[in-house]
Design a protein around this motif. Structure first.
Motif, mmCIF file in Angstrom:
data_model
loop_
_atom_site.group_PDB
_atom_site.id
_atom_site.type_symbol
_atom_site.label_atom_id
_atom_site.label_comp_id
_atom_site.label_asym_id
_atom_site.label_seq_id
_atom_site.Cartn_x
_atom_site.Cartn_y
_atom_site.Cartn_z
ATOM 1 N N ARG A 52 1.329 -0.645 0.057
ATOM 2 C CA ARG A 52 2.155 0.497 0.070
ATOM 3 C C ARG A 52 2.690 0.818 1.505
ATOM 4 N N GLY A 53 3.872 0.905 1.663
ATOM 5 C CA GLY A 53 4.456 1.290 3.119
ATOM 6 C C GLY A 53 4.895 0.232 3.903
ATOM 7 N N ASP A 54 4.133 -0.964 3.972
ATOM 8 C CA ASP A 54 4.179 -2.140 4.620
ATOM 9 C C ASP A 54 5.219 -3.229 3.763
ATOM 10 N N ALA A 55 4.723 -3.866 2.598
ATOM 11 C CA ALA A 55 5.289 -4.826 2.110
ATOM 12 C C ALA A 55 6.103 -4.531 0.905
ATOM 13 N N ILE A 56 5.494 -3.073 0.254
ATOM 14 C CA ILE A 56 6.436 -2.635 -0.787
ATOM 15 C C ILE A 56 6.880 -1.033 -0.465
ATOM 16 N N ASP A 57 7.513 -0.478 -1.031
ATOM 17 C CA ASP A 57 8.139 0.820 -0.738
ATOM 18 C C ASP A 57 6.955 2.092 -0.958
ATOM 19 N N GLU A 58 7.278 2.902 -0.356
ATOM 20 C CA GLU A 58 6.252 3.988 -0.216
ATOM 21 C C GLU A 58 5.904 4.711 -1.554
ATOM 22 N N ASP A 59 7.006 4.632 -2.183
ATOM 23 C CA ASP A 59 6.972 5.684 -3.619
ATOM 24 C C ASP A 59 6.926 4.418 -4.817
ATOM 25 N N PHE A 60 6.462 3.092 -4.490
ATOM 26 C CA PHE A 60 6.153 2.220 -5.407
ATOM 27 C C PHE A 60 5.027 2.877 -6.551
ATOM 28 N N GLU A 61 5.234 2.925 -7.957
ATOM 29 C CA GLU A 61 4.259 3.409 -8.877
ATOM 30 C C GLU A 61 4.408 2.257 -9.968
ATOM 31 N N TYR A 62 3.161 1.866 -10.260
ATOM 32 C CA TYR A 62 3.300 0.796 -11.446
ATOM 33 C C TYR A 62 3.409 1.349 -12.824
ATOM 34 N N THR A 63 4.391 0.972 -13.543
ATOM 35 C CA THR A 63 4.520 1.021 -14.833
ATOM 36 C C THR A 63 4.985 -0.291 -15.281
ATOM 37 N N TYR A 64 4.801 -0.365 -16.635
ATOM 38 C CA TYR A 64 5.448 -1.591 -17.467
ATOM 39 C C TYR A 64 6.810 -1.830 -17.181
ATOM 40 N N GLU A 65 7.688 -0.746 -17.302
ATOM 41 C CA GLU A 65 9.121 -0.783 -17.040
ATOM 42 C C GLU A 65 9.475 -1.162 -15.660
ATOM 43 N N ASN A 66 8.588 -0.827 -14.593
ATOM 44 C CA ASN A 66 8.870 -1.041 -13.348
ATOM 45 C C ASN A 66 8.657 -2.226 -12.976
ATOM 46 N N ALA A 67 7.349 -2.948 -13.673
ATOM 47 C CA ALA A 67 7.365 -4.269 -13.486
ATOM 48 C C ALA A 67 8.319 -5.167 -14.159
ATOM 49 N N LYS A 68 8.719 -4.925 -15.177
ATOM 50 C CA LYS A 68 9.575 -5.775 -15.885
ATOM 51 C C LYS A 68 11.044 -5.757 -14.992
ATOM 52 N N GLU A 69 11.372 -4.569 -14.543
ATOM 53 C CA GLU A 69 12.380 -4.735 -13.803
ATOM 54 C C GLU A 69 12.276 -5.490 -12.474
ATOM 55 N N LEU A 70 11.363 -5.253 -11.681
ATOM 56 C CA LEU A 70 11.018 -6.095 -10.648
ATOM 57 C C LEU A 70 10.932 -7.577 -10.832
ATOM 58 N N LEU A 71 10.724 -8.048 -12.019
ATOM 59 C CA LEU A 71 10.530 -9.479 -12.157
ATOM 60 C C LEU A 71 11.741 -9.917 -12.534
ATOM 61 N N GLU A 72 12.689 -9.297 -12.985
ATOM 62 C CA GLU A 72 14.048 -9.885 -13.531
ATOM 63 C C GLU A 72 14.822 -10.148 -12.249
ATOM 64 N N GLU B 90 2.863 -12.237 -2.765
ATOM 65 C CA GLU B 90 2.728 -13.324 -3.665
ATOM 66 C C GLU B 90 1.725 -12.914 -4.910
ATOM 67 N N ASP B 91 0.645 -12.318 -4.269
ATOM 68 C CA ASP B 91 -0.403 -12.107 -5.215
ATOM 69 C C ASP B 91 -0.124 -10.820 -6.151
ATOM 70 N N LEU B 92 0.617 -9.922 -5.583
ATOM 71 C CA LEU B 92 1.022 -8.739 -6.576
ATOM 72 C C LEU B 92 2.131 -9.292 -7.419
ATOM 73 N N TYR B 93 3.123 -10.046 -7.110
ATOM 74 C CA TYR B 93 3.913 -10.579 -7.966
ATOM 75 C C TYR B 93 3.241 -11.470 -9.070
ATOM 76 N N ASN B 94 2.389 -12.163 -8.784
ATOM 77 C CA ASN B 94 1.819 -12.659 -9.857
ATOM 78 C C ASN B 94 0.960 -12.181 -10.879
ATOM 79 N N LEU B 95 0.349 -10.881 -10.299
ATOM 80 C CA LEU B 95 -0.366 -10.054 -11.268
ATOM 81 C C LEU B 95 0.561 -9.212 -11.971
ATOM 82 N N LEU B 96 1.770 -8.830 -11.374
ATOM 83 C CA LEU B 96 2.666 -8.323 -12.437
ATOM 84 C C LEU B 96 3.239 -8.983 -13.459
ATOM 85 N N GLU B 97 3.411 -10.321 -13.169
ATOM 86 C CA GLU B 97 3.910 -11.379 -14.056
ATOM 87 C C GLU B 97 2.885 -11.381 -15.425
#
Length: 154
Positions: free
Chosen positions: A134-154, A90-97
């Motif tokens: 990384r590795g537990d709750a999200i994918d090992e290859d997760f990389e933050y970019t605006y495009e990735n964040a926008k895609e995850l929130l949809e 939840e905390d990561l989701y709120n920060l991405l938003e």
């Protein structure tokens, strides 16, 4: 404790009672609480919102001041056991938003330097939190970019 990106210190919050036992006036069964937590999660509530709803509305009209004291499990543990946990913490989701909203605002208002700085600070928090999860709750290859964040929130 001092804040991460300012020189100020925050005001302290209220302390929880020192006891681990649920109060006598809240005699709700642990199974009923777990069922209500799963029901609220299926309705689309986040774990923090579930805790507030149980505190305010309760189960069968009886408020639940602390889910952990009543069931010996946290709300997220109950959700994990019943396969109702959110895909992302939840905390990561709120920060991405927050970062997506700031990014769109800065894109429209390029002279808004204070929000550019707020975006930098928020992105820094996201990267730090992503390393933690990384590795537990999200994918090992997760990389933050605006495009990735926008895609995850949809």
């Amino acid at each position: 404790m001092a804040r991460m990106h300012t020189r100020r210190r925050g005001s302290s919050g209220s302390d929880r009672p020192a006891t681990d036992d649920p109060p006598e006036w809240s005699d709700v069964d642990a199974e009923a609480i777990e069922d209500r937590v799963v029901e609220l999660a299926e309705e689309g509530y986040d774990p923090s919102q579930i805790g507030l709803k149980l505190r305010d509305e309760g189960v069968q009209g009886t408020p639940v001041p602390s889910v952990k004291a009543a069931t010996d499990k946290k709300v997220t543990e109950i959700l994990d056991e019943n396969d109702a946990a959110p895909e992302m913490p939840e905390d990561l989701y709120n920060l991405l938003e927050k970062a997506v909203n700031l990014w769109e605002h800065v894109d429209e208002n390029q002279q808004d330097h204070s929000n550019k700085r707020a975006l930098q600070n928020t992105e820094s928090k996201i990267r730090r939190l992503a390393n933690y999860y990384r590795g537990d709750a999200i994918d090992e290859d997760f990389e933050y970019t605006y495009e990735n964040a926008k895609e995850l929130l949809e």
